[in-house]
Design a protein around this motif. Structure first.
Motif, PDB file in Angstrom:
ATOM      1  N   ARG A   1      -4.051  33.904 -25.416  1.00 40.74           N
ATOM      2  CA  ARG A   1      -4.073  32.438 -25.394  1.00 40.74           C
ATOM      3  C   ARG A   1      -2.865  31.910 -24.631  1.00 40.74           C
ATOM      4  N   THR A   2      -3.069  30.798 -23.922  1.00 37.47           N
ATOM      5  CA  THR A   2      -1.993  30.163 -23.174  1.00 37.47           C
ATOM      6  C   THR A   2      -2.102  28.653 -23.343  1.00 37.47           C
ATOM      7  N   TYR A   3      -1.148  27.922 -22.770  1.00 36.50           N
ATOM      8  CA  TYR A   3      -1.237  26.464 -22.786  1.00 36.50           C
ATOM      9  C   TYR A   3      -2.517  26.036 -22.079  1.00 36.50           C
ATOM     10  N   GLY A   4      -3.228  25.087 -22.686  1.00 33.22           N
ATOM     11  CA  GLY A   4      -4.485  24.630 -22.127  1.00 33.22           C
ATOM     12  C   GLY A   4      -5.649  25.513 -22.510  1.00 33.22           C
ATOM     13  N   ASP A   5      -5.364  26.604 -23.218  1.00 29.29           N
ATOM     14  CA  ASP A   5      -6.416  27.532 -23.629  1.00 29.29           C
ATOM     15  C   ASP A   5      -6.173  27.940 -25.081  1.00 29.29           C
ATOM     16  N   GLY A   6      -6.034  26.926 -25.921  1.00 23.37           N
ATOM     17  CA  GLY A   6      -5.846  27.174 -27.342  1.00 23.37           C
ATOM     18  C   GLY A   6      -4.449  26.921 -27.853  1.00 23.37           C
ATOM     19  N   LEU A   7      -3.494  26.722 -26.951  1.00 23.66           N
ATOM     20  CA  LEU A   7      -2.117  26.445 -27.358  1.00 23.66           C
ATOM     21  C   LEU A   7      -1.667  25.104 -26.795  1.00 23.66           C
ATOM     22  N   SER A   8      -0.812  24.405 -27.533  1.00 22.39           N
ATOM     23  CA  SER A   8      -0.276  23.121 -27.082  1.00 22.39           C
ATOM     24  C   SER A   8       1.243  23.186 -27.085  1.00 22.39           C
ATOM     25  N   GLY A   9       1.876  22.177 -26.463  1.00 21.37           N
ATOM     26  CA  GLY A   9       3.331  22.103 -26.483  1.00 21.37           C
ATOM     27  C   GLY A   9       3.992  22.244 -25.132  1.00 21.37           C
ATOM     28  N   GLN A  10       3.202  22.475 -24.073  1.00 20.17           N
ATOM     29  CA  GLN A  10       3.780  22.624 -22.743  1.00 20.17           C
ATOM     30  C   GLN A  10       4.369  21.301 -22.259  1.00 20.17           C
ATOM     31  N   ASP A  11       5.549  21.366 -21.634  1.00 20.50           N
ATOM     32  CA  ASP A  11       6.160  20.165 -21.078  1.00 20.50           C
ATOM     33  C   ASP A  11       5.255  19.587 -19.992  1.00 20.50           C
ATOM     34  N   LYS A  12       5.124  18.268 -19.971  1.00 19.53           N
ATOM     35  CA  LYS A  12       4.209  17.607 -19.033  1.00 19.53           C
ATOM     36  C   LYS A  12       4.545  17.921 -17.578  1.00 19.53           C
ATOM     37  N   GLN A  13       5.805  18.197 -17.295  1.00 19.19           N
ATOM     38  CA  GLN A  13       6.224  18.500 -15.927  1.00 19.19           C
ATOM     39  C   GLN A  13       5.474  19.703 -15.355  1.00 19.19           C
ATOM     40  N   PHE A  14       5.056  20.625 -16.237  1.00 20.96           N
ATOM     41  CA  PHE A  14       4.459  21.872 -15.766  1.00 20.96           C
ATOM     42  C   PHE A  14       2.957  21.968 -16.017  1.00 20.96           C
ATOM     43  N   GLU A  15       2.373  20.943 -16.597  1.00 20.95           N
ATOM     44  CA  GLU A  15       0.949  20.991 -16.919  1.00 20.95           C
ATOM     45  C   GLU A  15       0.105  21.216 -15.669  1.00 20.95           C
ATOM     46  N   GLY A  16      -0.778  22.204 -15.744  1.00 19.00           N
ATOM     47  CA  GLY A  16      -1.702  22.477 -14.650  1.00 19.00           C
ATOM     48  C   GLY A  16      -1.092  23.158 -13.443  1.00 19.00           C
ATOM     49  N   ARG A  17       0.192  23.557 -13.533  1.00 17.02           N
ATOM     50  CA  ARG A  17       0.846  24.140 -12.353  1.00 17.02           C
ATOM     51  C   ARG A  17       1.370  25.555 -12.577  1.00 17.02           C
ATOM     52  N   VAL A  18       1.255  26.083 -13.792  1.00 17.45           N
ATOM     53  CA  VAL A  18       1.845  27.390 -14.086  1.00 17.45           C
ATOM     54  C   VAL A  18       0.754  28.384 -14.472  1.00 17.45           C
ATOM     55  N   GLU A  19       0.801  29.560 -13.857  1.00 16.34           N
ATOM     56  CA  GLU A  19      -0.180  30.606 -14.137  1.00 16.34           C
ATOM     57  C   GLU A  19       0.545  31.936 -14.333  1.00 16.34           C
ATOM     58  N   HIS A  20      -0.131  32.854 -15.035  1.00 13.90           N
ATOM     59  CA  HIS A  20       0.407  34.209 -15.154  1.00 13.90           C
ATOM     60  C   HIS A  20      -0.519  35.160 -14.401  1.00 13.90           C
ATOM     61  N   PHE A  21      -0.303  36.457 -14.557  1.00 15.16           N
ATOM     62  CA  PHE A  21      -1.074  37.459 -13.830  1.00 15.16           C
ATOM     63  C   PHE A  21      -1.802  38.356 -14.838  1.00 15.16           C
ATOM     64  N   PRO A  22      -2.995  37.937 -15.291  1.00 13.32           N
ATOM     65  CA  PRO A  22      -3.708  38.672 -16.351  1.00 13.32           C
ATOM     66  C   PRO A  22      -3.926  40.146 -16.033  1.00 13.32           C
ATOM     67  N   ASP A  23      -4.204  40.462 -14.773  1.00  9.06           N
ATOM     68  CA  ASP A  23      -4.500  41.848 -14.409  1.00  9.06           C
ATOM     69  C   ASP A  23      -3.274  42.753 -14.481  1.00  9.06           C
ATOM     70  N   LEU A  24      -2.079  42.152 -14.554  1.00  9.14           N
ATOM     71  CA  LEU A  24      -0.850  42.947 -14.556  1.00  9.14           C
ATOM     72  C   LEU A  24      -0.231  43.096 -15.940  1.00  9.14           C
ATOM     73  N   LEU A  25      -0.848  42.487 -16.951  1.00  5.70           N
ATOM     74  CA  LEU A  25      -0.290  42.561 -18.305  1.00  5.70           C
ATOM     75  C   LEU A  25      -0.246  43.998 -18.821  1.00  5.70           C
ATOM     76  N   LYS A  26      -1.232  44.804 -18.448  1.00  5.28           N
ATOM     77  CA  LYS A  26      -1.274  46.189 -18.920  1.00  5.28           C
ATOM     78  C   LYS A  26      -0.066  46.987 -18.454  1.00  5.28           C
ATOM     79  N   SER A  27       0.513  46.585 -17.324  1.00  3.48           N
ATOM     80  CA  SER A  27       1.678  47.296 -16.795  1.00  3.48           C
ATOM     81  C   SER A  27       2.987  46.609 -17.173  1.00  3.48           C
ATOM     82  N   GLY A  28       2.930  45.669 -18.132  1.00  4.17           N
ATOM     83  CA  GLY A  28       4.150  45.043 -18.635  1.00  4.17           C
ATOM     84  C   GLY A  28       4.678  43.897 -17.804  1.00  4.17           C
TER      85      GLY A  28
END
Length: 202
Positions: free
Chosen positions: A52-79
């Motif tokens: 879960r991430t902000y916008g996908d079940g979690l709240s509390g993200q600062d408005k400055q970053f809404e809709g602009r921050v992503e992670h790399f799901p395919d790379l989580l397995k490698s830490g």
């Protein structure tokens, strides 16, 4: 000269409206079912909690970053807990931390100093020197190695770009990549953290 302190603060420099990758590594541990939290000077930037991430079940993200921050799901397995901030703004500049969270206890895994330089002339950065200052970014890292990218911007004649170690030896690197937006050249190389490196532009 670009150094890789361990531990230390990683400096990332981009131009306004470009994307910025902020690196964070948990080693080779699979973190798909863990929690990591990115903050900027106390602001909530991004959190990942077992899928879960902000916008996908979690709240509390600062408005400055809404809709602009992503992670790399395919790379989580490698830490890899790195994030990318899209369409950076000058106000995004500041100190960022990437923390692992276990049983309510936070441990800092990465410290980033992000500098977003403004675009000054007709959508292009103001560069006065014949050989512009290169910008260095860590795209990925482990405990002993790092993938570095050297980027030269705001020029329209192809430069000579190379990576050197502290002895002046040229390091193997991929072929330079030319941005679709023009006036931008980048060169990547993988290095160990046992030396000092610099990107040379002529």
């Amino acid at each position: 000269c670009f150094c890789l302190p361990d531990p230390g603060v990683i400096r990332v420099v981009v131009f306004e409206d470009d994307d910025a990758v902020l690196p964070c590594s948990f080693g080779s541990v699979n973190i798909e079912h863990q929690v990591f939290d990115w903050k900027k000077d106390g602001q909530e930037v991004f959190i990942y909690d077992s899928g879960r991430t902000y916008g996908d079940g979690l709240s509390g993200q600062d408005k400055q970053f809404e809709g602009r921050v992503e992670h790399f799901p395919d790379l989580l397995k490698s830490g890899n807990a790195s994030i990318v901030i899209r369409r950076t703004e000058v106000t995004d500049s500041g100190s960022y931390t990437c923390d692992s969270v276990q049983n309510g206890v936070s441990t800092t895994q990465s410290r980033i100093e992000l500098i977003v330089d403004p675009v000054l002339i007709e959508g292009r950065p103001l560069i006065l020197a014949a050989a512009p200052e290169p910008y260095v970014t860590i795209l990925d890292q482990t405990n002993d190695r790092a993938l570095l990218q050297c980027e030269v911007r705001g020029i329209f004649l192809k430069p000579e770009v190379e990576w050197q170690d502290s002895s002046g030896n040229i390091l193997p690197a991929e072929e330079p990549q030319v941005s679709e937006r023009g006036g931008r050249y980048s060169l990547q190389t993988t290095v160990t953290k046992t030396d000092r490196y610099r990107c040379v532009v002529t």
